[in-house]
Motif scaffolding. Structure first.
Motif, PDB file in Angstrom:
ATOM      1  N   ALA A  99      33.828 -24.263  -7.316  1.00 52.89           N
ATOM      2  CA  ALA A  99      33.981 -22.897  -6.823  1.00 52.89           C
ATOM      3  C   ALA A  99      34.788 -22.882  -5.526  1.00 52.89           C
ATOM      4  O   ALA A  99      35.648 -22.014  -5.321  1.00 52.89           O
ATOM      5  N   ILE A 100      34.519 -23.845  -4.652  1.00 59.53           N
ATOM      6  CA  ILE A 100      35.274 -23.933  -3.400  1.00 59.53           C
ATOM      7  C   ILE A 100      36.732 -24.267  -3.691  1.00 59.53           C
ATOM      8  O   ILE A 100      37.657 -23.700  -3.098  1.00 59.53           O
ATOM      9  N   GLU A 101      36.944 -25.189  -4.611  1.00 56.31           N
ATOM     10  CA  GLU A 101      38.310 -25.575  -4.960  1.00 56.31           C
ATOM     11  C   GLU A 101      39.076 -24.410  -5.575  1.00 56.31           C
ATOM     12  O   GLU A 101      40.253 -24.181  -5.256  1.00 56.31           O
ATOM     13  N   ARG A 102      38.408 -23.654  -6.432  1.00 54.13           N
ATOM     14  CA  ARG A 102      39.067 -22.513  -7.061  1.00 54.13           C
ATOM     15  C   ARG A 102      39.403 -21.442  -6.027  1.00 54.13           C
ATOM     16  O   ARG A 102      40.477 -20.805  -6.095  1.00 54.13           O
ATOM     17  N   LEU A 103      38.513 -21.237  -5.075  1.00 51.61           N
ATOM     18  CA  LEU A 103      38.774 -20.278  -4.009  1.00 51.61           C
ATOM     19  C   LEU A 103      40.024 -20.681  -3.226  1.00 51.61           C
ATOM     20  O   LEU A 103      40.894 -19.843  -2.937  1.00 51.61           O
ATOM     21  N   ALA A 104      40.141 -21.967  -2.895  1.00 51.66           N
ATOM     22  CA  ALA A 104      41.306 -22.452  -2.166  1.00 51.66           C
ATOM     23  C   ALA A 104      42.577 -22.338  -3.002  1.00 51.66           C
ATOM     24  O   ALA A 104      43.649 -21.992  -2.487  1.00 51.66           O
ATOM     25  N   ARG A 115      46.267 -26.870  -6.333  1.00 47.89           N
ATOM     26  CA  ARG A 115      45.117 -27.590  -6.887  1.00 47.89           C
ATOM     27  C   ARG A 115      44.261 -28.087  -5.735  1.00 47.89           C
ATOM     28  O   ARG A 115      44.728 -28.849  -4.889  1.00 47.89           O
ATOM     29  N   GLY A 116      43.007 -27.636  -5.690  1.00 43.48           N
ATOM     30  CA  GLY A 116      42.116 -27.980  -4.601  1.00 43.48           C
ATOM     31  C   GLY A 116      41.291 -29.219  -4.890  1.00 43.48           C
ATOM     32  O   GLY A 116      40.989 -29.529  -6.044  1.00 43.48           O
ATOM     33  N   SER A 166      41.200 -30.345   0.605  1.00 41.94           N
ATOM     34  CA  SER A 166      42.630 -30.591   0.471  1.00 41.94           C
ATOM     35  C   SER A 166      43.173 -29.740  -0.668  1.00 41.94           C
ATOM     36  O   SER A 166      42.517 -29.573  -1.697  1.00 41.94           O
ATOM     37  N   VAL A 167      44.381 -29.220  -0.457  1.00 38.26           N
ATOM     38  CA  VAL A 167      45.024 -28.380  -1.466  1.00 38.26           C
ATOM     39  C   VAL A 167      46.425 -28.920  -1.704  1.00 38.26           C
ATOM     40  O   VAL A 167      47.259 -28.944  -0.794  1.00 38.26           O
ATOM     41  N   ASP A 168      46.680 -29.383  -2.923  1.00 32.08           N
ATOM     42  CA  ASP A 168      48.019 -29.819  -3.316  1.00 32.08           C
ATOM     43  C   ASP A 168      48.783 -28.606  -3.827  1.00 32.08           C
ATOM     44  O   ASP A 168      48.294 -27.893  -4.714  1.00 32.08           O
ATOM     45  N   ILE A 185      46.814 -29.133   3.664  1.00 32.89           N
ATOM     46  CA  ILE A 185      47.776 -28.655   2.675  1.00 32.89           C
ATOM     47  C   ILE A 185      48.780 -29.774   2.424  1.00 32.89           C
ATOM     48  O   ILE A 185      49.446 -30.243   3.358  1.00 32.89           O
ATOM     49  N   ILE A 186      48.894 -30.191   1.177  1.00 30.24           N
ATOM     50  CA  ILE A 186      49.746 -31.329   0.818  1.00 30.24           C
ATOM     51  C   ILE A 186      50.822 -30.858  -0.155  1.00 30.24           C
ATOM     52  O   ILE A 186      50.513 -30.305  -1.216  1.00 30.24           O
TER      53      ILE A 186
END
Length: 202
Positions: free
Chosen positions: A122-127, A141-142, A150-152, A188-189
């Motif tokens: 859920a956190i990754e999807r939010l990001a 992609r979180g 981290s977010v690619d 952010i990557i």
């Protein structure tokens, strides 16, 4: 299938194992050099003064069963050998990289009625949604770890890249705050450009 990440936390024994390996490698190099000196007819006295190989050989060859006779001496030797085996064996085991699940639920609150938790996805999807809302970002992609997020991202063009990275990070931080999630480091990557826009790269 949950995604796995390699071990991020380093055990002190890993460092100990690397130091032992380094010392062993240096000893092999040093005594290999001594062997080379003997092969080119260098003075054995000089080589022995540098390495002590002859002194060590004479001492070991002079050992007899009487030197290790007695129950106490044998017990000490056996105990030292067993401890060395266990210690160095455990250090060697720590050198093997093993993946572990770095993602875990985020605990928000606990009261008499139960616990409030947020799953990592859920956190990754939010990001991903927050970063993907930037016009220059085509894909996001979180990856939520233990203590950071981290977010690619993939961008459509190289123009204004620095601004796109900063704004994407700001969007993710704002989204976390808006949903009352704890603040955490947001990385952010940049992972690539869209193929049809690679001609923008100078």
């Amino acid at each position: 299938m949950p995604r796995q990440r390699l071990r991020e936390r380093t055990s002190p024994l890993v460092i100990v194992g690397r130091v032992v390996t380094l010392l062993f490698a240096l000893a092999l190099v040093w005594y290999g050099l001594m062997t080379l000196l003997l092969a080119v007819k260098a003075s054995s006295t000089t080589v022995n003064s540098l390495s002590g190989y002859r002194t060590a050989f004479d001492w070991l060859s002079g050992l007899t069963p009487r030197d290790v006779d007695g129950g106490l001496t044998r017990a000490i030797v056996a105990g030292a050998g067993l401890l060395a085996f266990l210690f160095f064996g455990y250090c060697a085991l720590k050198q093997i990289p093993r993946p572990y699940f770095a993602r875990r639920d985020l605990d928000l609150s606990t009261d008499d009625r139960g616990d409030v938790t947020v799953e990592p996805r859920a956190i990754e999807r939010l990001a991903e949604v927050a970063a993907g809302g930037h016009p220059a970002v085509s894909d996001a992609r979180g990856r939520y770890a233990i203590d950071d997020l981290s977010v690619d991202i993939t961008v459509r063009r190289a123009r204004d890249l620095a601004d796109a990275l900063r704004e994407s990070q700001a969007r993710v931080v704002e989204a976390l705050s808006r949903h009352e999630l704890p603040a955490m480091p947001v990385n952010i990557i940049l992972t690539g450009y869209e193929r049809r826009h690679r001609r923008d790269i100078q």
